[in-house]
Design a protein around this motif. Structure first.
Motif, PDB file in Angstrom:
ATOM      1  N   GLY A  87      -7.718   1.903  -6.863  1.00 21.27           N
ATOM      2  CA  GLY A  87      -6.710   2.217  -7.869  1.00 21.27           C
ATOM      3  C   GLY A  87      -7.258   2.182  -9.277  1.00 21.27           C
ATOM      4  N   LEU A  88      -8.583   2.261  -9.405  1.00 22.84           N
ATOM      5  CA  LEU A  88      -9.240   2.174 -10.711  1.00 22.84           C
ATOM      6  C   LEU A  88      -9.230   3.532 -11.394  1.00 22.84           C
ATOM      7  N   PRO A  89      -8.659   3.623 -12.596  1.00 25.03           N
ATOM      8  CA  PRO A  89      -8.710   4.887 -13.335  1.00 25.03           C
ATOM      9  C   PRO A  89      -9.973   4.970 -14.183  1.00 25.03           C
ATOM     10  N   HIS A  90     -10.264   6.168 -14.686  1.00 23.12           N
ATOM     11  CA  HIS A  90     -11.310   6.292 -15.697  1.00 23.12           C
ATOM     12  C   HIS A  90     -10.904   5.470 -16.923  1.00 23.12           C
ATOM     13  N   LEU A  91     -11.891   5.067 -17.694  1.00 22.35           N
ATOM     14  CA  LEU A  91     -11.604   4.238 -18.870  1.00 22.35           C
ATOM     15  C   LEU A  91     -10.629   4.906 -19.827  1.00 22.35           C
ATOM     16  N   ASP A  92     -10.727   6.215 -19.966  1.00 18.12           N
ATOM     17  CA  ASP A  92      -9.937   6.918 -20.968  1.00 18.12           C
ATOM     18  C   ASP A  92      -8.639   7.492 -20.409  1.00 18.12           C
ATOM     19  N   ALA A 137     -20.696   7.259 -15.536  1.00 17.40           N
ATOM     20  CA  ALA A 137     -21.447   8.504 -15.715  1.00 17.40           C
ATOM     21  C   ALA A 137     -22.374   8.783 -14.543  1.00 17.40           C
ATOM     22  N   ALA A 138     -22.810   7.727 -13.857  1.00 20.86           N
ATOM     23  CA  ALA A 138     -23.689   7.897 -12.696  1.00 20.86           C
ATOM     24  C   ALA A 138     -22.945   8.428 -11.480  1.00 20.86           C
ATOM     25  N   GLU A 139     -21.606   8.452 -11.547  1.00 20.61           N
ATOM     26  CA  GLU A 139     -20.750   9.005 -10.484  1.00 20.61           C
ATOM     27  C   GLU A 139     -20.958   8.304  -9.148  1.00 20.61           C
ATOM     28  N   VAL A 140     -21.214   7.011  -9.211  1.00 19.53           N
ATOM     29  CA  VAL A 140     -21.284   6.209  -7.985  1.00 19.53           C
ATOM     30  C   VAL A 140     -19.878   5.967  -7.452  1.00 19.53           C
ATOM     31  N   LEU A 141     -18.933   5.750  -8.355  1.00 20.43           N
ATOM     32  CA  LEU A 141     -17.552   5.486  -7.971  1.00 20.43           C
ATOM     33  C   LEU A 141     -16.777   6.794  -7.891  1.00 20.43           C
ATOM     34  N   PRO A 142     -16.053   7.027  -6.795  1.00 19.13           N
ATOM     35  CA  PRO A 142     -15.232   8.235  -6.697  1.00 19.13           C
ATOM     36  C   PRO A 142     -13.907   8.065  -7.433  1.00 19.13           C
ATOM     37  N   PHE A 143     -13.357   9.181  -7.871  1.00 21.58           N
ATOM     38  CA  PHE A 143     -12.021   9.209  -8.473  1.00 21.58           C
ATOM     39  C   PHE A 143     -11.248  10.364  -7.857  1.00 21.58           C
ATOM     40  N   PRO A 144     -10.052  10.097  -7.312  1.00 14.22           N
ATOM     41  CA  PRO A 144      -9.394   8.789  -7.188  1.00 14.22           C
ATOM     42  C   PRO A 144     -10.120   7.908  -6.172  1.00 14.22           C
ATOM     43  N   ASN A 145      -9.798   6.614  -6.175  1.00 15.84           N
ATOM     44  CA  ASN A 145     -10.479   5.673  -5.294  1.00 15.84           C
ATOM     45  C   ASN A 145      -9.472   4.687  -4.707  1.00 15.84           C
ATOM     46  N   PRO A 146      -9.832   4.027  -3.607  1.00 15.52           N
ATOM     47  CA  PRO A 146      -8.899   3.096  -2.965  1.00 15.52           C
ATOM     48  C   PRO A 146      -8.638   1.824  -3.757  1.00 15.52           C
ATOM     49  N   LEU A 205       0.818  -1.207   0.000  1.00 17.43           N
ATOM     50  CA  LEU A 205       0.000   0.000   0.000  1.00 17.43           C
ATOM     51  C   LEU A 205       0.851   1.257   0.000  1.00 17.43           C
ATOM     52  N   VAL A 206       1.901   1.258   0.810  1.00 14.98           N
ATOM     53  CA  VAL A 206       2.791   2.427   0.843  1.00 14.98           C
ATOM     54  C   VAL A 206       3.386   2.665  -0.542  1.00 14.98           C
ATOM     55  N   LEU A 207       3.819   1.614  -1.209  1.00 18.23           N
ATOM     56  CA  LEU A 207       4.403   1.764  -2.537  1.00 18.23           C
ATOM     57  C   LEU A 207       3.354   2.227  -3.546  1.00 18.23           C
ATOM     58  N   ALA A 208       2.155   1.678  -3.474  1.00 21.43           N
ATOM     59  CA  ALA A 208       1.094   2.093  -4.394  1.00 21.43           C
ATOM     60  C   ALA A 208       0.745   3.557  -4.194  1.00 21.43           C
ATOM     61  N   ALA A 209       0.687   3.997  -2.939  1.00 21.36           N
ATOM     62  CA  ALA A 209       0.401   5.404  -2.659  1.00 21.36           C
ATOM     63  C   ALA A 209       1.552   6.292  -3.117  1.00 21.36           C
ATOM     64  N   ALA A 210       2.784   5.846  -2.890  1.00 21.45           N
ATOM     65  CA  ALA A 210       3.960   6.627  -3.286  1.00 21.45           C
ATOM     66  C   ALA A 210       4.025   6.807  -4.797  1.00 21.45           C
ATOM     67  N   ALA A 211       3.499   5.836  -5.531  1.00 17.26           N
ATOM     68  CA  ALA A 211       3.503   5.901  -6.993  1.00 17.26           C
ATOM     69  C   ALA A 211       2.267   6.598  -7.554  1.00 17.26           C
ATOM     70  N   GLY A 212       1.375   7.062  -6.678  1.00 14.74           N
ATOM     71  CA  GLY A 212       0.191   7.770  -7.127  1.00 14.74           C
ATOM     72  C   GLY A 212      -0.934   6.893  -7.605  1.00 14.74           C
ATOM     73  N   ARG A 213      -0.855   5.610  -7.295  1.00 13.20           N
ATOM     74  CA  ARG A 213      -1.897   4.686  -7.754  1.00 13.20           C
ATOM     75  C   ARG A 213      -3.149   4.763  -6.893  1.00 13.20           C
ATOM     76  N   VAL A 214      -2.987   5.018  -5.596  1.00 14.00           N
ATOM     77  CA  VAL A 214      -4.109   5.147  -4.670  1.00 14.00           C
ATOM     78  C   VAL A 214      -3.877   6.394  -3.824  1.00 14.00           C
ATOM     79  N   PRO A 215      -4.948   6.976  -3.253  1.00 20.36           N
ATOM     80  CA  PRO A 215      -4.789   8.176  -2.430  1.00 20.36           C
ATOM     81  C   PRO A 215      -4.131   7.870  -1.090  1.00 20.36           C
ATOM     82  N   GLY A 216      -2.903   8.300  -0.920  1.00 21.13           N
ATOM     83  CA  GLY A 216      -2.149   7.962   0.273  1.00 21.13           C
ATOM     84  C   GLY A 216      -2.687   8.579   1.536  1.00 21.13           C
ATOM     85  N   ASP A 217      -3.379   9.734   1.440  1.00 22.97           N
ATOM     86  CA  ASP A 217      -3.823  10.406   2.650  1.00 22.97           C
ATOM     87  C   ASP A 217      -4.917   9.642   3.383  1.00 22.97           C
ATOM     88  N   THR A 218      -5.652   8.793   2.688  1.00 24.20           N
ATOM     89  CA  THR A 218      -6.718   8.029   3.343  1.00 24.20           C
ATOM     90  C   THR A 218      -6.451   6.529   3.388  1.00 24.20           C
TER      91      THR A 218
END
Length: 288
Positions: free
Chosen positions: A278-283, A267-276, A176-189
């Motif tokens: 590590g899922l990016p938008h499709l594009d 499009a329904a904005e159920v999923l937040p971005f960024p999210n824990p 998790l620390v490495l994923a957050a350090a690389a910007g893949r997931v939000p490290g602050d939460t």
């Protein structure tokens, strides 16, 4: 195959993830008499394996602090049975998906056969969450069955990802620390969301620093980013085994059919971005 495996994740994870972000799904634990979202999360995520004990749950989930898991399990099973949890999680997820896409039941007719085929033919050995979820893909309701199938797909990738992390010598907190350090997931939460103390998080960062994976500022080094790329590539390779039984033309047709469904969910904005997750938008390019 690896490219298709990455696309399969991007085009199935949002369907599965409504169970974490839709309000009715998030309320499941409380509605069942459990102590809030996280006790409900651990019960729902592990219920396919039965009334699992915390040590086993911690191992198969991989990135949660043992104490966080132990606060939820086995206490949850004294309140509700795994079978009841499974009924609730599937019906609530299906309700959420129907609310987003009222035509999904008709679309499911096209999506169910190829998804069922890859799930049926995939190997279950050393893939505990996948194997447990595969046994549940028999719902009569087509939308609930669709959700369960994509859940099995995502757990196949998740089992593969944990195998790669273990092979790279990374424990859950370090990963998790490495994923957050690389910007893949939000490290602050992420630290709090996965139950790690400040001391545990700092100690994991120190271990990564000693391996030249993060720098003094806590950011991923060039070596650390390369390691993250290796982890994702290896995960794609192992997850690609899921598609071996499906001809490439059918794989591409399945992915093509999934895309409009996923775009409606996004499009329904159920999923937040960024999210824990590590899922990016499709594009968007996937962060490493």
């Amino acid at each position: 195959m690896e490219l298709h495996a990455r696309s399969l994740w991007l085009l199935t994870e949002p369907l599965h993830a409504v169970c974490y972000f839709d309000d009715h799904c998030r309320a499941m634990g409380k509605d069942l008499g459990l102590k809030g979202f996280w006790m409900g999360y651990f019960a729902a995520r592990t219920a396919p394996m039965g009334a699992v004990e915390p040590a086993a749950a911690t191992a198969v989930l991989g990135v949660f602090a043992p104490g966080m898991v132990a606060r939820a399990l086995p206490a949850a099973w004294s309140v509700v049975s795994p079978a009841h949890v499974l009924d609730e999680r599937g019906s609530r997820a299906a309700r959420a998906l129907r609310g987003i896409d009222p035509e999904l039941e008709q679309r499911a007719a096209e999506l169910l056969p190829p998804l069922q085929a890859i799930v049926d033919e995939a190997p279950g050995t050393a893939r505990p969450l996948f194997a447990a979820n595969r046994a549940l893909c028999d719902h009569a309701d087509p939308v609930e069955r669709l959700w369960q199938l994509v859940t099995a797909v995502r757990e196949f990738r998740g089992d593969a990802h944990l195998a790669v992390l273990a092979d790279e010598g990374l424990d859950g907190c370090e990963a998790l620390v490495l994923a957050a350090a690389a910007g893949r997931v939000p490290g602050d939460t992420m630290r709090q969301d996965r139950g790690w103390s400040e001391e545990e998080w700092a100690a994991a960062a120190d271990r990564l620093r000693a391996r030249d994976l993060v720098d003094a500022r806590g950011e991923a080094t060039e070596h650390g980013r390369t390691e993250r790329e290796r982890i994702e590539a290896a995960t794609d390779r192992l997850a690609g085994r899921l598609l071996h039984s499906l001809p490439e033309a059918q794989t591409e047709a399945m992915l093509h059919s999934l895309e409009p469904v996923v775009r409606r969910i996004l499009a329904a904005e159920v999923l937040p971005f960024p999210n824990p997750i590590g899922l990016p938008h499709l594009d968007e390019p996937m962060p490493h």
